[in-house]
Design an enzyme around this catalytic site. Structure first.
Site, PDB file in Angstrom:
ATOM      1  N   ARG A  58      27.725  34.538  41.517  1.00  0.00           N
ATOM      2  CA  ARG A  58      29.056  34.235  40.237  1.00  0.00           C
ATOM      3  C   ARG A  58      29.328  33.719  39.661  1.00  0.00           C
ATOM      4  O   ARG A  58      30.259  33.198  38.133  1.00  0.00           O
ATOM      5  CB  ARG A  58      29.940  34.334  40.718  1.00  0.00           C
ATOM      6  CG  ARG A  58      31.405  34.650  40.722  1.00  0.00           C
ATOM      7  CD  ARG A  58      32.548  35.475  41.444  1.00  0.00           C
ATOM      8  NE  ARG A  58      33.756  35.646  40.517  1.00  0.00           N
ATOM      9  CZ  ARG A  58      34.805  35.014  41.582  1.00  0.00           C
ATOM     10  NH1 ARG A  58      34.996  33.814  42.557  1.00  0.00           N
ATOM     11  NH2 ARG A  58      35.780  35.308  40.783  1.00  0.00           N
ATOM     12  N   HIS A  62      30.059  32.757  35.331  1.00  0.00           N
ATOM     13  CA  HIS A  62      31.504  32.099  35.313  1.00  0.00           C
ATOM     14  C   HIS A  62      31.154  30.336  34.311  1.00  0.00           C
ATOM     15  O   HIS A  62      31.873  30.175  33.551  1.00  0.00           O
ATOM     16  CB  HIS A  62      32.236  31.448  36.731  1.00  0.00           C
ATOM     17  CG  HIS A  62      32.930  32.964  37.089  1.00  0.00           C
ATOM     18  ND1 HIS A  62      33.800  32.813  37.804  1.00  0.00           N
ATOM     19  CD2 HIS A  62      32.926  34.148  36.773  1.00  0.00           C
ATOM     20  CE1 HIS A  62      34.540  33.890  38.009  1.00  0.00           C
ATOM     21  NE2 HIS A  62      34.009  34.574  37.537  1.00  0.00           N
ATOM     22  N   ASN A  90      38.560  31.123  39.223  1.00  0.00           N
ATOM     23  CA  ASN A  90      38.119  29.851  39.971  1.00  0.00           C
ATOM     24  C   ASN A  90      38.681  29.491  41.194  1.00  0.00           C
ATOM     25  O   ASN A  90      39.363  30.106  41.995  1.00  0.00           O
ATOM     26  CB  ASN A  90      37.085  29.569  39.046  1.00  0.00           C
ATOM     27  CG  ASN A  90      36.488  29.739  38.130  1.00  0.00           C
ATOM     28  OD1 ASN A  90      35.827  30.470  38.482  1.00  0.00           O
ATOM     29  ND2 ASN A  90      36.665  29.064  36.941  1.00  0.00           N
ATOM     30  N   HIS A 188      27.115  42.455  42.357  1.00  0.00           N
ATOM     31  CA  HIS A 188      28.494  42.500  42.946  1.00  0.00           C
ATOM     32  C   HIS A 188      28.196  44.012  43.955  1.00  0.00           C
ATOM     33  O   HIS A 188      29.521  44.236  45.124  1.00  0.00           O
ATOM     34  CB  HIS A 188      29.913  44.067  42.104  1.00  0.00           C
ATOM     35  CG  HIS A 188      30.737  42.787  41.455  1.00  0.00           C
ATOM     36  ND1 HIS A 188      32.003  43.027  40.945  1.00  0.00           N
ATOM     37  CD2 HIS A 188      30.458  41.722  41.038  1.00  0.00           C
ATOM     38  CE1 HIS A 188      32.390  42.587  39.693  1.00  0.00           C
ATOM     39  NE2 HIS A 188      31.355  40.912  40.639  1.00  0.00           N
TER      40      HIS A 188
HETATM   41  C1  HEM Z   1      32.088  42.921  34.917  1.00  0.00           C
HETATM   42  C2  HEM Z   1      33.474  42.010  35.054  1.00  0.00           C
HETATM   43  C3  HEM Z   1      33.528  41.495  35.660  1.00  0.00           C
HETATM   44  C4  HEM Z   1      34.913  41.214  36.385  1.00  0.00           C
HETATM   45  C5  HEM Z   1      36.462  41.805  36.125  1.00  0.00           C
HETATM   46  C6  HEM Z   1      34.323  40.341  37.973  1.00  0.00           C
HETATM   47  C7  HEM Z   1      35.452  39.976  39.222  1.00  0.00           C
HETATM   48  C8  HEM Z   1      34.589  39.671  39.969  1.00  0.00           C
HETATM   49  C9  HEM Z   1      35.982  39.114  40.817  1.00  0.00           C
HETATM   50  C10 HEM Z   1      37.704  39.649  40.967  1.00  0.00           C
HETATM   51  C11 HEM Z   1      35.577  38.882  41.929  1.00  0.00           C
HETATM   52  C12 HEM Z   1      36.259  38.593  43.402  1.00  0.00           C
HETATM   53  C13 HEM Z   1      36.404  37.300  44.070  1.00  0.00           C
HETATM   54  C14 HEM Z   1      37.180  37.028  45.414  1.00  0.00           C
HETATM   55  O1  HEM Z   1      38.327  37.211  45.197  1.00  0.00           O
HETATM   56  O2  HEM Z   1      36.625  36.465  46.065  1.00  0.00           O
HETATM   57  C15 HEM Z   1      34.025  38.841  42.290  1.00  0.00           C
HETATM   58  C16 HEM Z   1      33.061  38.388  42.612  1.00  0.00           C
HETATM   59  C17 HEM Z   1      31.999  38.816  42.496  1.00  0.00           C
HETATM   60  N1  HEM Z   1      31.189  38.560  41.349  1.00  0.00           N
HETATM   61 FE1  HEM Z   1      31.959  38.946  40.019  1.00  0.00          FE
HETATM   62  N2  HEM Z   1      32.930  40.153  38.119  1.00  0.00           N
HETATM   63  C18 HEM Z   1      32.698  40.389  36.499  1.00  0.00           C
HETATM   64  C19 HEM Z   1      31.612  40.492  36.757  1.00  0.00           C
HETATM   65  C20 HEM Z   1      30.285  40.277  37.238  1.00  0.00           C
HETATM   66  C21 HEM Z   1      29.225  39.725  36.889  1.00  0.00           C
HETATM   67  C22 HEM Z   1      28.474  39.434  35.395  1.00  0.00           C
HETATM   68  C23 HEM Z   1      28.429  39.181  37.620  1.00  0.00           C
HETATM   69  C24 HEM Z   1      26.804  38.067  37.457  1.00  0.00           C
HETATM   70  C25 HEM Z   1      25.943  38.381  36.881  1.00  0.00           C
HETATM   71  C26 HEM Z   1      29.188  38.756  38.970  1.00  0.00           C
HETATM   72  C27 HEM Z   1      29.271  38.625  40.123  1.00  0.00           C
HETATM   73  C28 HEM Z   1      29.580  38.426  41.385  1.00  0.00           C
HETATM   74  C29 HEM Z   1      29.427  37.830  42.485  1.00  0.00           C
HETATM   75  C30 HEM Z   1      28.162  38.031  43.084  1.00  0.00           C
HETATM   76  C31 HEM Z   1      30.570  37.708  43.325  1.00  0.00           C
HETATM   77  C32 HEM Z   1      31.355  37.696  45.220  1.00  0.00           C
HETATM   78  C33 HEM Z   1      31.312  36.623  45.099  1.00  0.00           C
HETATM   79  C34 HEM Z   1      31.532  35.713  46.708  1.00  0.00           C
HETATM   80  O3  HEM Z   1      31.293  36.636  47.699  1.00  0.00           O
HETATM   81  O4  HEM Z   1      31.828  34.520  46.248  1.00  0.00           O
HETATM   82  N3  HEM Z   1      30.280  39.324  38.522  1.00  0.00           N
HETATM   83  N4  HEM Z   1      34.286  39.349  40.623  1.00  0.00           N
END
Ligand code: HEM
Ligand SMILES: *[C@@H]1O[C@H](CO)[C@@H](O)[C@H](O)[C@H]1NC(C)=O
Length: 324
Positions: A58, A62, A90, A188
């Site tokens: 992630r 970002h 973030n 995700h």
């Molecule tokens: C398409 C639009 C996207 C939205 C709206 C979005 C939004 C989010 C949100 C809200 C979270 C939860 C964060 C939290 O509350 O701790 C999250 C987690 C995550 N996102 Fe996305 N995301 C998007 C795309 C992506 C992309 C493109 C990637 C990587 C290629 C990605 C990788 C991740 C990962 C791996 C997590 C888990 C993070 C953790 O476990 O610490 N996301 N995302």
């Protein structure tokens, strides 16, 4: 004729320079152990905490979506500047950045001033996918680190409450297609979400429905237990839930979960709200290999958004502060 050939060669050379600014194996001659040092640090940290893998994947996203993949995400805020790190998407949701600090310290000892923070993160993201069972990719490298990091610019990162059009727009702004966005959203399949990223779907969805009708009722019931409302109707901002049932496994169950309305974020569920996007979700739900390949290709593309190369930017010696 010779003139024409020379001209053609120049044009080809120029255009290839524009296309292939980054190269796979960039550090093979400059710092031969760079890739293995980064791998060791990611592995070591992952064995202690599986959450650093999703954290690093992630973080790379970002970093790339704000001012390009230039390591600007790592810069700490100062009394005169609120940095990306402290922007709304973030803050407390970031994790795994200390792995990059550790790798950076070893790399500075090994080959001072050579490996950029932006490249370390690009390698660490690929390593994180491999460690969780996904398909890695040859990581193009040669990025340099930026000297600017502004919290306000995190507006470019799509948010969990957005719909398909809004998310597609956010990716289009970075020259990424809707297809690539759908493939990348599969990230995700690992990690966690804070309750506050989706609690509106449980308690406060719309005037007609307190609960989001597009969320499976059994999952909603479970999430309400994991994310209870306090006396004021608020949800503890520190609470987290796993993204799915296998949050440390990089596989395509995410897409089957969307079809079953069992994903936590609105931004995930929205991927089946158009006929074209629905058909891509279906394709990935039943074709693991195709998704893994498309994911890797899209990551390679994302990892080259607005990169600094050559003599632009700097090689930061501490990822948290710009060089003096
Ligand atoms: C398409 C639009 C996207 C939205 C709206 C979005 C939004 C989010 C949100 C809200 C979270 C939860 C964060 C939290 O509350 O701790 C999250 C987690 C995550 N996102 Fe996305 N995301 C998007 C795309 C992506 C992309 C493109 C990637 C990587 C290629 C990605 C990788 C991740 C990962 C791996 C997590 C888990 C993070 C953790 O476990 O610490 N996301 N995302
Ligand atoms: C997208 O492509 C256009 C045209 O090639 C270019 O000018 C622009 O800088 C690109 N934007 C990003 C974020 O890569």
């Amino acid at each position: 004729m010779a003139l024409l050939a020379a001209l053609l060669a120049t044009v080809l050379c120029l255009s290839s320079q524009i296309k292939a600014q980054l190269v796979v194996g960039f550090y093979n001659s400059r710092c031969p152990r760079a890739e293995s040092i980064i791998w060791e640090e990611v592995l070591k940290a992952f064995l202690k905490d599986k959450g650093i893998a999703p954290g690093l994947v992630r973080a790379h996203f970002h970093d790339c979506f704000v001012r390009g993949c230039d390591g600007s995400l790592f810069i700490d805020s100062t009394p005169t500047n609120v940095a990306e790190k402290d922007g709304p998407p973030n803050g407390i949701t970031l994790r795994g950045l200390e792995v990059v600090d550790n790798a950076k310290a070893r790399l500075e000892a090994e080959c001072k001033g050579v490996v950029s923070c932006a490249d370390i993160l690009a390698y660490a993201a690929s390593d994180s996918v491999v460690i969780t069972g996904g398909r890695g990719w040859g990581v193009p490298a040669g990025r340099r680190d930026g000297r600017i990091s502004r919290a306000a610019e995190t507006i470019d990162i799509p948010g969990p409450f957005q719909n398909l059009d809004q998310i597609t727009q956010a990716f289009a702004k970075k020259n990424m297609t809707q297809d690539e966005m759908i493939a990348l959203s599969g990230a995700h399949t690992i990690g966690r979400s804070h309750c506050t990223s989706f609690s509106n779907r449980l308690y406060d969805f719309s005037p007609a429905n307190s609960q989001d009708p597009s969320l499976d009722r059994f999952l909603a019931a479970l999430l309400k237990i994991q994310c209870p409302q306090g006396p004021q109707g608020d949800v503890d901002p520190n609470l987290v839930v796993p993204m799915n049932r296998s949050p440390a496994l990089f596989e395509n169950s995410y897409y089957r979960d969307i079809l079953a309305h069992r994903v936590v974020l609105t931004s995930d569920q929205t991927l089946i709200t158009s006929p074209e996007s629905l058909s891509e979700v279906r394709e990935y739900a039943f074709n693991e290999r195709e998704w893994q390949e498309d994911f890797a290709d899209a990551m390679v593309k994302m990892s080259q958004i607005e990169v600094l190369t050559g003599t632009a930017g700097e090689i930061r010696s501490n990822c948290r502060v710009i060089n003096p």
